[in-house]
Design a protein around this motif. Structure first.
Motif, PDB file in Angstrom:
ATOM      1  N   TYR A 140      54.807  63.239  31.742  1.00 30.97           N
ATOM      2  CA  TYR A 140      53.642  63.455  32.288  1.00 30.97           C
ATOM      3  C   TYR A 140      53.557  65.275  32.973  1.00 30.97           C
ATOM      4  O   TYR A 140      52.412  65.810  32.764  1.00 30.97           O
ATOM      5  N   ILE A 141      54.765  65.636  33.339  1.00 26.63           N
ATOM      6  CA  ILE A 141      54.875  67.169  33.632  1.00 26.63           C
ATOM      7  C   ILE A 141      54.686  68.002  32.026  1.00 26.63           C
ATOM      8  O   ILE A 141      53.936  68.903  32.063  1.00 26.63           O
ATOM      9  N   ASN A 142      55.278  67.613  30.989  1.00 23.93           N
ATOM     10  CA  ASN A 142      55.013  67.905  29.826  1.00 23.93           C
ATOM     11  C   ASN A 142      53.560  68.025  29.351  1.00 23.93           C
ATOM     12  O   ASN A 142      53.183  69.146  28.796  1.00 23.93           O
ATOM     13  N   LEU A 143      52.849  66.848  29.572  1.00 23.85           N
ATOM     14  CA  LEU A 143      51.486  66.906  29.061  1.00 23.85           C
ATOM     15  C   LEU A 143      50.648  67.525  29.832  1.00 23.85           C
ATOM     16  O   LEU A 143      49.797  68.408  29.218  1.00 23.85           O
ATOM     17  N   SER A 144      50.744  67.853  31.278  1.00 26.93           N
ATOM     18  CA  SER A 144      49.918  68.830  32.145  1.00 26.93           C
ATOM     19  C   SER A 144      50.255  70.248  31.631  1.00 26.93           C
ATOM     20  O   SER A 144      49.423  70.912  31.567  1.00 26.93           O
ATOM     21  N   LEU A 145      51.555  70.520  31.302  1.00 23.86           N
ATOM     22  CA  LEU A 145      51.691  71.779  30.712  1.00 23.86           C
ATOM     23  C   LEU A 145      50.976  72.079  29.389  1.00 23.86           C
ATOM     24  O   LEU A 145      50.548  73.167  29.011  1.00 23.86           O
ATOM     25  N   HIS A 146      51.113  71.141  28.745  1.00 21.69           N
ATOM     26  CA  HIS A 146      50.422  71.004  27.150  1.00 21.69           C
ATOM     27  C   HIS A 146      48.913  71.275  27.324  1.00 21.69           C
ATOM     28  O   HIS A 146      48.373  72.183  26.844  1.00 21.69           O
ATOM     29  N   TYR A 147      48.114  70.581  28.379  1.00 21.46           N
ATOM     30  CA  TYR A 147      46.778  70.950  28.844  1.00 21.46           C
ATOM     31  C   TYR A 147      46.535  72.346  29.326  1.00 21.46           C
ATOM     32  O   TYR A 147      45.604  73.130  28.826  1.00 21.46           O
ATOM     33  N   LEU A 148      47.585  72.735  30.104  1.00 25.42           N
ATOM     34  CA  LEU A 148      47.018  74.157  30.539  1.00 25.42           C
ATOM     35  C   LEU A 148      47.493  75.244  29.559  1.00 25.42           C
ATOM     36  O   LEU A 148      46.580  76.167  29.353  1.00 25.42           O
ATOM     37  N   GLU A 149      48.282  74.929  28.662  1.00 24.46           N
ATOM     38  CA  GLU A 149      48.628  75.738  27.415  1.00 24.46           C
ATOM     39  C   GLU A 149      47.297  75.702  26.586  1.00 24.46           C
ATOM     40  O   GLU A 149      46.886  76.897  26.225  1.00 24.46           O
ATOM     41  N   GLN A 150      46.694  74.432  26.347  1.00 27.11           N
ATOM     42  CA  GLN A 150      45.382  74.505  25.448  1.00 27.11           C
ATOM     43  C   GLN A 150      44.388  75.256  26.200  1.00 27.11           C
ATOM     44  O   GLN A 150      43.595  76.021  25.457  1.00 27.11           O
ATOM     45  N   VAL A 151      44.159  75.321  27.494  1.00 26.89           N
ATOM     46  CA  VAL A 151      43.038  76.005  27.981  1.00 26.89           C
ATOM     47  C   VAL A 151      43.522  77.728  27.972  1.00 26.89           C
ATOM     48  O   VAL A 151      42.360  78.185  27.574  1.00 26.89           O
ATOM     49  N   ILE A 152      44.804  78.043  28.086  1.00 29.74           N
ATOM     50  CA  ILE A 152      45.110  79.331  27.989  1.00 29.74           C
ATOM     51  C   ILE A 152      44.717  79.803  26.774  1.00 29.74           C
ATOM     52  O   ILE A 152      44.238  80.968  26.456  1.00 29.74           O
ATOM     53  N   ILE A 153      45.061  79.034  25.395  1.00 31.85           N
ATOM     54  CA  ILE A 153      44.884  79.578  24.086  1.00 31.85           C
ATOM     55  C   ILE A 153      43.359  79.708  23.852  1.00 31.85           C
ATOM     56  O   ILE A 153      42.970  80.582  23.439  1.00 31.85           O
ATOM     57  N   ALA A 154      42.644  78.756  24.585  1.00 32.84           N
ATOM     58  CA  ALA A 154      41.151  78.567  24.369  1.00 32.84           C
ATOM     59  C   ALA A 154      40.526  79.793  24.951  1.00 32.84           C
ATOM     60  O   ALA A 154      39.650  80.594  24.524  1.00 32.84           O
ATOM     61  N   LEU A 155      41.208  80.157  26.319  1.00 34.63           N
ATOM     62  CA  LEU A 155      40.728  81.358  26.891  1.00 34.63           C
ATOM     63  C   LEU A 155      40.859  82.842  25.989  1.00 34.63           C
ATOM     64  O   LEU A 155      40.207  83.589  26.196  1.00 34.63           O
ATOM     65  N   SER A 156      41.961  82.661  25.353  1.00 33.30           N
ATOM     66  CA  SER A 156      42.180  83.902  24.877  1.00 33.30           C
ATOM     67  C   SER A 156      41.722  84.184  23.382  1.00 33.30           C
ATOM     68  O   SER A 156      41.782  85.255  22.697  1.00 33.30           O
ATOM     69  N   GLU A 157      41.113  83.112  22.861  1.00 29.42           N
ATOM     70  CA  GLU A 157      39.947  83.068  21.720  1.00 29.42           C
ATOM     71  C   GLU A 157      38.652  83.703  22.083  1.00 29.42           C
ATOM     72  O   GLU A 157      38.123  83.036  22.993  1.00 29.42           O
ATOM     73  N   LYS A 158      38.395  84.679  21.493  1.00 35.31           N
ATOM     74  CA  LYS A 158      37.014  85.565  22.162  1.00 35.31           C
ATOM     75  C   LYS A 158      35.735  84.736  21.943  1.00 35.31           C
ATOM     76  O   LYS A 158      34.915  84.728  22.830  1.00 35.31           O
ATOM     77  N   HIS A 159      35.666  84.089  20.744  1.00 40.67           N
ATOM     78  CA  HIS A 159      34.332  83.313  20.553  1.00 40.67           C
ATOM     79  C   HIS A 159      34.514  82.027  20.793  1.00 40.67           C
ATOM     80  O   HIS A 159      33.849  81.329  20.017  1.00 40.67           O
ATOM     81  N   ARG A 160      35.424  81.498  21.435  1.00 38.00           N
ATOM     82  CA  ARG A 160      35.476  79.947  21.690  1.00 38.00           C
ATOM     83  C   ARG A 160      34.452  79.452  22.576  1.00 38.00           C
ATOM     84  O   ARG A 160      34.165  79.870  23.683  1.00 38.00           O
ATOM     85  N   SER A 161      33.752  78.253  22.084  1.00 37.62           N
ATOM     86  CA  SER A 161      32.485  77.706  23.013  1.00 37.62           C
ATOM     87  C   SER A 161      32.767  76.769  23.837  1.00 37.62           C
ATOM     88  O   SER A 161      32.253  76.595  24.985  1.00 37.62           O
ATOM     89  N   HIS A 162      34.039  76.066  23.797  1.00 34.54           N
ATOM     90  CA  HIS A 162      34.362  75.224  24.721  1.00 34.54           C
ATOM     91  C   HIS A 162      36.025  75.195  25.313  1.00 34.54           C
ATOM     92  O   HIS A 162      36.904  75.434  24.337  1.00 34.54           O
TER      93      HIS A 162
END
Length: 161
Positions: free
Chosen positions: A59-81
């Motif tokens: 569960y800890i690793n999964l929540s960190l995975h989700y956090l990383e997915q948000v961070i990756i999405a935010l670093s992509e300039k033209h990401r819509s979601h």
């Protein structure tokens, strides 16, 4: 776990809401401060845990995975979601990650050679967080209950002598 006997094996988010007002002013400034302590990601095969600790680690690793997915999405300039809703933690930290805020990350590393892979992973994670660019602006509002009445408000001022 065998890798860290002192670990609580949990994330902790402490949120402080602040408001300030200058004396005699109707302008109120608001701020929210998230202090976040993330549980470290540990390779399950390396720790040798099972049962309840294994489930907890997943569960800890999964929540960190989700956090990383948000961070990756935010670093992509033209990401819509941005997938904030994938976990409770990313939903709570939405303002701090991609909102009207300034974000600072402090990463702690293990200096032991056996933990080199985890330390490198932490550095890469911190590097991705550094790619997030937010435009923080001052959160101010005029509180109508604190606003001094004026003649334009339809109130007449009388002065007793």
């Amino acid at each position: 776990t065998p890798m860290n006997q002192a670990s609580t094996r949990s994330h902790c988010i402490f949120t402080i809401h602040l408001s300030s007002k200058e004396p005699g002013s109707a302008t109120v400034r608001h701020a929210k401060l998230h202090l976040v302590d993330l549980a470290g990601s540990e390779r399950v095969a390396k720790t040798g845990v099972g049962g309840h600790l294994l489930t907890e680690a997943k569960y800890i690793n999964l929540s960190l995975h989700y956090l990383e997915q948000v961070i990756i999405a935010l670093s992509e300039k033209h990401r819509s979601h941005i997938p904030y809703r994938n976990s409770m933690m990313t939903s709570v930290l939405r303002d701090s990650l991609g909102g009207n805020c300034m974000t600072t990350m402090i990463a702690t590393l293990s200096l032991e050679k056996r933990n080199l892979d985890e330390s490198i992973s932490t550095c890469r994670f911190a590097q991705r967080v550094a790619l997030i660019k937010n435009e923080a602006v001052l959160n101010e509002e005029i509180n109508p209950r604190l606003k001094a009445p004026s003649s334009s408000d339809g109130v007449l001022f009388c002065r007793n002598q």
